[in-house]
Design a protein around this motif. Structure first.
Motif, short mmCIF file in Angstrom:
data_model
loop_
_atom_site.label_atom_id
_atom_site.label_comp_id
_atom_site.label_asym_id
_atom_site.label_seq_id
_atom_site.Cartn_x
_atom_site.Cartn_y
_atom_site.Cartn_z
N ARG A 197 62.71 76.20 106.22
CA ARG A 197 62.83 76.58 107.62
C ARG A 197 62.59 75.37 108.53
N PRO A 198 63.50 75.10 109.46
CA PRO A 198 63.30 73.96 110.38
C PRO A 198 61.99 74.03 111.13
N GLN A 199 61.51 75.24 111.45
CA GLN A 199 60.26 75.37 112.18
C GLN A 199 59.09 74.81 111.38
N ALA A 200 59.13 75.00 110.07
CA ALA A 200 58.06 74.47 109.22
C ALA A 200 58.03 72.95 109.30
N TRP A 201 59.20 72.34 109.35
CA TRP A 201 59.26 70.88 109.45
C TRP A 201 58.76 70.40 110.80
N ARG A 202 59.04 71.15 111.84
CA ARG A 202 58.53 70.77 113.16
C ARG A 202 56.99 70.77 113.16
N VAL A 203 56.41 71.78 112.53
CA VAL A 203 54.95 71.84 112.46
C VAL A 203 54.40 70.67 111.65
N LEU A 204 55.02 70.40 110.48
CA LEU A 204 54.54 69.31 109.63
C LEU A 204 54.63 67.96 110.34
N ASP A 205 55.79 67.69 110.97
CA ASP A 205 55.95 66.41 111.65
C ASP A 205 55.00 66.29 112.84
N THR A 206 54.74 67.42 113.51
CA THR A 206 53.77 67.38 114.61
C THR A 206 52.38 67.03 114.10
N LEU A 207 51.97 67.65 112.99
CA LEU A 207 50.65 67.36 112.41
C LEU A 207 50.56 65.89 111.98
N ILE A 208 51.64 65.40 111.36
CA ILE A 208 51.65 64.00 110.93
C ILE A 208 51.55 63.07 112.13
N GLY A 209 52.36 63.35 113.17
CA GLY A 209 52.33 62.50 114.36
C GLY A 209 50.98 62.49 115.03
N VAL A 210 50.38 63.66 115.18
CA VAL A 210 49.06 63.74 115.82
C VAL A 210 48.02 63.02 114.99
N THR A 211 48.08 63.18 113.66
CA THR A 211 47.12 62.50 112.78
C THR A 211 47.21 60.99 112.94
N LEU A 212 48.42 60.46 112.97
CA LEU A 212 48.60 59.01 113.08
C LEU A 212 48.14 58.51 114.45
N LEU A 213 48.47 59.23 115.51
CA LEU A 213 48.06 58.79 116.84
C LEU A 213 46.55 58.85 117.02
N LEU A 214 45.92 59.89 116.46
CA LEU A 214 44.46 59.97 116.53
C LEU A 214 43.81 58.84 115.75
N THR A 215 44.40 58.49 114.60
CA THR A 215 43.88 57.37 113.83
C THR A 215 43.98 56.07 114.63
N ALA A 216 45.13 55.85 115.27
CA ALA A 216 45.31 54.65 116.08
C ALA A 216 44.33 54.62 117.25
N ALA A 217 44.14 55.77 117.91
CA ALA A 217 43.20 55.83 119.03
C ALA A 217 41.78 55.54 118.57
N GLY A 218 41.43 56.07 117.38
CA GLY A 218 40.09 55.80 116.84
C GLY A 218 39.86 54.32 116.59
N LEU A 219 40.90 53.63 116.13
CA LEU A 219 40.78 52.19 115.89
C LEU A 219 40.52 51.45 117.20
N LEU A 220 41.27 51.78 118.24
CA LEU A 220 41.12 51.09 119.52
C LEU A 220 39.78 51.42 120.16
N LEU A 221 39.34 52.67 120.06
CA LEU A 221 38.03 53.04 120.61
C LEU A 221 36.90 52.31 119.88
N GLY A 222 37.12 52.10 118.57
CA GLY A 222 36.13 51.35 117.80
C GLY A 222 35.97 49.93 118.30
N LEU A 223 37.06 49.33 118.76
CA LEU A 223 36.99 47.98 119.30
C LEU A 223 36.16 47.95 120.59
N ARG A 224 36.28 49.00 121.41
CA ARG A 224 35.53 49.03 122.65
C ARG A 224 34.04 49.11 122.40
N GLY A 225 33.67 49.73 121.25
CA GLY A 225 32.25 49.87 120.96
C GLY A 225 31.62 48.66 120.31
N GLN A 226 32.46 47.65 120.01
CA GLN A 226 31.92 46.46 119.35
C GLN A 226 31.38 45.46 120.37
#
Length: 205
Positions: free
Chosen positions: A176-205
């Motif tokens: 089902r295309p809807q299942a792929w939309r959900v999966l890609d959304t979860l993947i995209g959010v996971t990657l963006l949160l990981t990137a944000a966590g890296l940048l926030l970590g720099l601010r705390g150094q």
């Protein structure tokens, strides 16, 4: 507990968490686009990083602030780009209908390059493999350290190939295309949160 099994359990505990490498291999398995090659590339990268950590390279990198900064910024940029790409795929539709969206299958070179990027440009992966695993083996003798190394490497290989094969098994459920939309959304959010966590970590150094 014998060093081999200590390494195996530590490796599994670190690698099972949702992250860029896992998302990449899972999606490759679901789309059946060179899934085993993506698993092999990620496993080989992890093997090299784990070996470097166990052999003491982790401490050297930790004492090089310039390298840490460059790696963090590069990793955040890479993860942001791929995360936005996943969200775009979720927006236009993906999965078995990839051909309809005009997205060509990945070549072997693209698969390897992306896997290497997720492995070497992701400071979280470097922290887990080089620093944490390297530190956990610091007090072991030569023989025990090699056994520990073997256990952690085996955990990486087992997990990535199991993920690739699981993706192939689950592919019919993702028709089902809807299942792929959900999966890609979860993947995209996971990657963006990981990137944000890296940048926030720099601010705390």
């Amino acid at each position: 507990m014998p060093p081999f099994f200590r390494g195996l359990l530590l490796g599994l505990s670190l690698i099972v968490a949702i992250g860029p490498q896992n998302a990449f291999v899972l999606r490759a398995g679901l789309t059946r686009q060179r899934a085993l090659l993506s698993a092999l590339a990620c496993a080989l990268c992890d093997t090299a990083l784990i070996a470097a950590g166990v052999l003491g390279v982790g401490g050297l990198l930790a004492r090089s602030p310039g390298l840490v900064l460059a790696g963090t910024l590069g990793g955040a940029a890479f993860l942001t780009w791929y995360g936005l790409r996943a969200l775009r795929s979720a927006w236009v539709g993906g999965g078995p209908g990839l051909e309809a969206t005009g997205e060509a299958p990945l070549t072997a070179r693209q698969v390897i390059g992306t896997a290497v990027g997720f492995s070497l440009l992701n400071p979280h992966a470097l922290l887990d493999t080089v620093v944490l695993i390297g530190g956990a083996s610091a007090g072991l003798g030569t023989g025990a350290r090699l056994a520990f190394l073997g256990g952690t490497v085996l955990a990486s290989w087992l997990w990535f190939f199991a993920l690739a094969l699981a993706g192939r098994t689950l592919a019919p459920l993702m028709a089902r295309p809807q299942a792929w939309r959900v999966l890609d959304t979860l993947i995209g959010v996971t990657l963006l949160l990981t990137a944000a966590g890296l940048l926030l970590g720099l601010r705390g150094q």
